[in-house]
Scaffold this motif. Structure first.
Motif, PDB file in Angstrom:
ATOM      1  N   ALA A  33      58.781  45.045  76.093  1.00 56.57           N
ATOM      2  CA  ALA A  33      59.831  44.161  76.264  1.00 56.57           C
ATOM      3  C   ALA A  33      61.145  44.806  76.289  1.00 56.57           C
ATOM      4  CB  ALA A  33      59.848  43.112  75.061  1.00 56.57           C
ATOM      5  N   TRP A  34      61.828  44.796  77.525  1.00 57.76           N
ATOM      6  CA  TRP A  34      63.153  45.802  77.293  1.00 57.76           C
ATOM      7  C   TRP A  34      64.252  44.880  77.012  1.00 57.76           C
ATOM      8  CZ3 TRP A  34      63.538  50.575  78.429  1.00 57.76           C
ATOM      9  CH2 TRP A  34      62.441  51.264  79.674  1.00 57.76           C
ATOM     10  N   ILE A  35      64.910  45.317  75.947  1.00 59.73           N
ATOM     11  CA  ILE A  35      65.996  44.649  75.138  1.00 59.73           C
ATOM     12  C   ILE A  35      67.251  45.124  75.748  1.00 59.73           C
ATOM     13  CG2 ILE A  35      67.047  44.157  72.864  1.00 59.73           C
ATOM     14  CD1 ILE A  35      64.653  44.470  71.682  1.00 59.73           C
ATOM     15  N   MET A  36      68.068  44.201  76.326  1.00 62.28           N
ATOM     16  CA  MET A  36      69.484  44.529  76.876  1.00 62.28           C
ATOM     17  C   MET A  36      70.528  43.909  75.962  1.00 62.28           C
ATOM     18  SD  MET A  36      69.112  46.562  79.477  1.00 62.28           S
ATOM     19  CE  MET A  36      67.335  47.183  79.695  1.00 62.28           C
ATOM     20  N   GLY A  37      71.318  44.873  75.650  1.00 61.82           N
ATOM     21  CA  GLY A  37      72.450  44.596  74.800  1.00 61.82           C
ATOM     22  C   GLY A  37      73.755  43.882  75.336  1.00 61.82           C
ATOM     23  N   ASN A  38      74.932  43.799  74.453  1.00 67.48           N
ATOM     24  CA  ASN A  38      76.227  43.400  74.805  1.00 67.48           C
ATOM     25  C   ASN A  38      76.716  44.328  76.040  1.00 67.48           C
ATOM     26  OD1 ASN A  38      79.464  43.689  74.099  1.00 67.48           O
ATOM     27  ND2 ASN A  38      78.489  41.496  73.942  1.00 67.48           N
ATOM     28  N   GLU A  39      77.880  43.454  76.759  1.00 68.23           N
ATOM     29  CA  GLU A  39      78.188  44.325  77.917  1.00 68.23           C
ATOM     30  C   GLU A  39      79.292  45.492  77.420  1.00 68.23           C
ATOM     31  OE1 GLU A  39      77.497  40.123  79.480  1.00 68.23           O
ATOM     32  OE2 GLU A  39      78.007  40.845  77.649  1.00 68.23           O
ATOM     33  N   ALA A  40      79.967  45.252  76.469  1.00 69.85           N
ATOM     34  CA  ALA A  40      80.818  46.247  75.923  1.00 69.85           C
ATOM     35  C   ALA A  40      80.399  47.092  74.783  1.00 69.85           C
ATOM     36  CB  ALA A  40      82.095  45.575  75.115  1.00 69.85           C
ATOM     37  N   HIS A  41      79.387  46.751  73.930  1.00 68.07           N
ATOM     38  CA  HIS A  41      79.088  47.445  72.964  1.00 68.07           C
ATOM     39  C   HIS A  41      77.457  47.899  72.971  1.00 68.07           C
ATOM     40  CE1 HIS A  41      83.004  46.261  71.307  1.00 68.07           C
ATOM     41  NE2 HIS A  41      82.473  44.994  71.205  1.00 68.07           N
ATOM     42  N   GLY A  42      76.806  47.426  74.061  1.00 66.33           N
ATOM     43  CA  GLY A  42      75.527  47.815  74.068  1.00 66.33           C
ATOM     44  C   GLY A  42      74.673  47.232  72.981  1.00 66.33           C
ATOM     45  N   LEU A  43      73.471  47.653  72.589  1.00 65.60           N
ATOM     46  CA  LEU A  43      72.850  47.423  71.276  1.00 65.60           C
ATOM     47  C   LEU A  43      73.137  48.169  70.315  1.00 65.60           C
ATOM     48  CD1 LEU A  43      69.059  48.059  72.953  1.00 65.60           C
ATOM     49  CD2 LEU A  43      70.208  45.610  72.381  1.00 65.60           C
ATOM     50  N   PRO A  44      73.233  47.397  69.205  1.00 64.88           N
ATOM     51  CA  PRO A  44      73.553  47.704  67.528  1.00 64.88           C
ATOM     52  C   PRO A  44      72.533  48.625  67.193  1.00 64.88           C
ATOM     53  CG  PRO A  44      73.049  45.347  67.716  1.00 64.88           C
ATOM     54  CD  PRO A  44      72.966  45.946  68.934  1.00 64.88           C
ATOM     55  N   GLN A  45      72.901  49.645  66.396  1.00 67.58           N
ATOM     56  CA  GLN A  45      71.998  50.438  65.796  1.00 67.58           C
ATOM     57  C   GLN A  45      70.839  49.875  65.294  1.00 67.58           C
ATOM     58  OE1 GLN A  45      72.284  54.043  66.339  1.00 67.58           O
ATOM     59  NE2 GLN A  45      70.497  53.975  65.736  1.00 67.58           N
ATOM     60  N   GLU A  46      71.069  48.560  64.484  1.00 64.55           N
ATOM     61  CA  GLU A  46      69.981  48.163  63.657  1.00 64.55           C
ATOM     62  C   GLU A  46      68.800  47.772  64.643  1.00 64.55           C
ATOM     63  OE1 GLU A  46      73.288  45.185  63.639  1.00 64.55           O
ATOM     64  OE2 GLU A  46      73.124  47.385  63.382  1.00 64.55           O
ATOM     65  N   MET A  47      69.239  47.423  65.880  1.00 66.09           N
ATOM     66  CA  MET A  47      68.274  47.196  67.045  1.00 66.09           C
ATOM     67  C   MET A  47      67.681  48.206  67.724  1.00 66.09           C
ATOM     68  SD  MET A  47      66.736  44.292  68.348  1.00 66.09           S
ATOM     69  CE  MET A  47      67.919  43.009  67.965  1.00 66.09           C
ATOM     70  N   LEU A  48      68.491  49.363  67.891  1.00 67.74           N
ATOM     71  CA  LEU A  48      67.831  50.453  68.247  1.00 67.74           C
ATOM     72  C   LEU A  48      66.854  50.983  67.491  1.00 67.74           C
ATOM     73  CD1 LEU A  48      70.928  52.318  69.767  1.00 67.74           C
ATOM     74  CD2 LEU A  48      68.955  51.683  71.016  1.00 67.74           C
ATOM     75  N   ASP A  49      67.111  50.824  66.077  1.00 66.12           N
ATOM     76  CA  ASP A  49      65.913  51.505  65.177  1.00 66.12           C
ATOM     77  C   ASP A  49      64.774  50.633  65.124  1.00 66.12           C
ATOM     78  OD1 ASP A  49      67.987  53.047  64.368  1.00 66.12           O
ATOM     79  OD2 ASP A  49      68.619  52.107  62.604  1.00 66.12           O
ATOM     80  N   THR A  50      64.841  49.493  65.670  1.00 69.33           N
ATOM     81  CA  THR A  50      63.289  48.779  65.674  1.00 69.33           C
ATOM     82  C   THR A  50      62.680  48.968  66.738  1.00 69.33           C
ATOM     83  OG1 THR A  50      64.386  46.680  66.806  1.00 69.33           O
ATOM     84  CG2 THR A  50      64.452  46.786  64.532  1.00 69.33           C
ATOM     85  N   ALA A  51      63.263  49.706  67.913  1.00 69.52           N
ATOM     86  CA  ALA A  51      62.369  49.954  69.037  1.00 69.52           C
ATOM     87  C   ALA A  51      61.521  50.893  69.150  1.00 69.52           C
ATOM     88  CB  ALA A  51      63.701  50.499  69.985  1.00 69.52           C
ATOM     89  N   ASP A  52      60.510  50.735  69.614  1.00 72.12           N
ATOM     90  CA  ASP A  52      59.244  51.713  69.623  1.00 72.12           C
ATOM     91  C   ASP A  52      59.519  52.810  70.589  1.00 72.12           C
ATOM     92  OD1 ASP A  52      57.108  50.201  67.883  1.00 72.12           O
ATOM     93  OD2 ASP A  52      57.714  48.706  69.746  1.00 72.12           O
TER      94      ASP A  52
END
Length: 283
Positions: A233-252
């Motif tokens: 599952a590809w997670i795409m974040g906010n247009e200005a800020h991208g993915l927050p670090q806590e979401m990146l930390d959960t990525a495999d």
């Protein structure tokens, strides 16, 4: 001054009628939640709605020109025992005015076709339970705010063969008229779940055997050379800020999209399209 129609009245003759105002109000999120319905404008989106989610349809409005140009929509409606209402273009224009779009947002009728449908109620676990075994791709919208981007993301997911679109809280309402228009029918081609608590997302995906994939300009792995999981599952974040670090930390797995020119980054919809179609190409 409003015009109240009799309950048994079929014709709609006034753009100031209560029915027209109720449908126009669906431009606003609060009205959609209160009514439990949303608006679908234009032949392509309405056609997809009738083909893939006809039980959701509650009202269908067609102008004379719309009926002439799109007889297949009338045939689909008839096949599902949905009776369209014939309306003047001025009525359809009034139905598409509302608080989010602005009073003058739609100066022409939406190509002669408009529907009102029930908001879907699928849950995250219900959708994940229906996904097939084997290779699959899903798309997650996390904090995406622009309706045009959200609709384009849904369309890209559909075009690339993704099996579901998921959206966390804080993402734009996927059933706003602008998102529905931008998705051009793809909203009805695959399961869509909105309002997911971010902390519930990764555990649910992992339980379904789906890896969490993210993009970051600082990632060590290159999208085009890194091995990708068969279920992701590809997670795409906010247009200005991208993915927050806590979401990146959960990525495999986090990857970067290599850029050959001087551009610093890609629009979120373009980035998602690149990732989705690279996944498709691998398969």
């Amino acid at each position: 001054m409003s015009t109240t129609e009799r309950p048994d009245s079929w014709a709609i003759t006034s753009p100031r009628s209560d029915r027209v105002k109720r449908i126009a109000a669906l431009s606003g999120r609060s009205a959609r939640r209160k009514q439990g319905r949303f608006r679908v404008e234009g032949p392509q989106a309405v056609r997809s709605l009738l083909q893939h989610s006809a039980p959701l349809v509650r009202e269908l409005y067609v102008t004379a020109d719309g009926a002439t140009a799109h007889p297949d929509i009338l045939e689909l409606a008839d096949a599902h025992a949905i009776r369209p209402r014939d309306v003047d273009p001025s009525i359809l224009r009034a139905m598409t005015r509302g608080e989010e779009d602005g009073a003058a947002a739609s100066m022409a009728a939406p190509q002669g076709v408009l529907a009102v449908a029930d908001l879907p109620s699928a849950s995250l676990h219900a959708v994940l339970d229906t996904l097939p075994d084997g290779p699959l791709t899903a798309l997650v919208l996390h904090g995406v705010q622009d309706p045009g981007n959200a609709g384009t993301l849904i369309r890209a997911a559909d075009a690339s063969g993704a099996r579901a679109v998921l959206a966390t809280t804080g993402t734009v309402d996927l059933y706003s008229p602008k998102v529905v228009r931008s998705a051009t029918g793809s909203l009805f081609h695959l399961p869509v779940v909105a309002g997911i608590a971010p902390e519930d997302l990764s555990p649910a995906l992992h339980d379904a055997g789906i890896s969490v994939l993210a993009t970051s300009g600082y990632a060590d792995h290159d999208l085009f050379t890194t091995e990708l999981p068969t279920r992701g599952a590809w997670i795409m974040g906010n247009e200005a800020h991208g993915l927050p670090q806590e979401m990146l930390d959960t990525a495999d797995l986090a990857v970067r999209i290599p850029l050959a020119g001087d551009a610093e980054s890609l629009n979120v919809a373009i980035a998602a399209t690149v990732c989705l179609f690279e996944t498709l190409r691998r398969r």
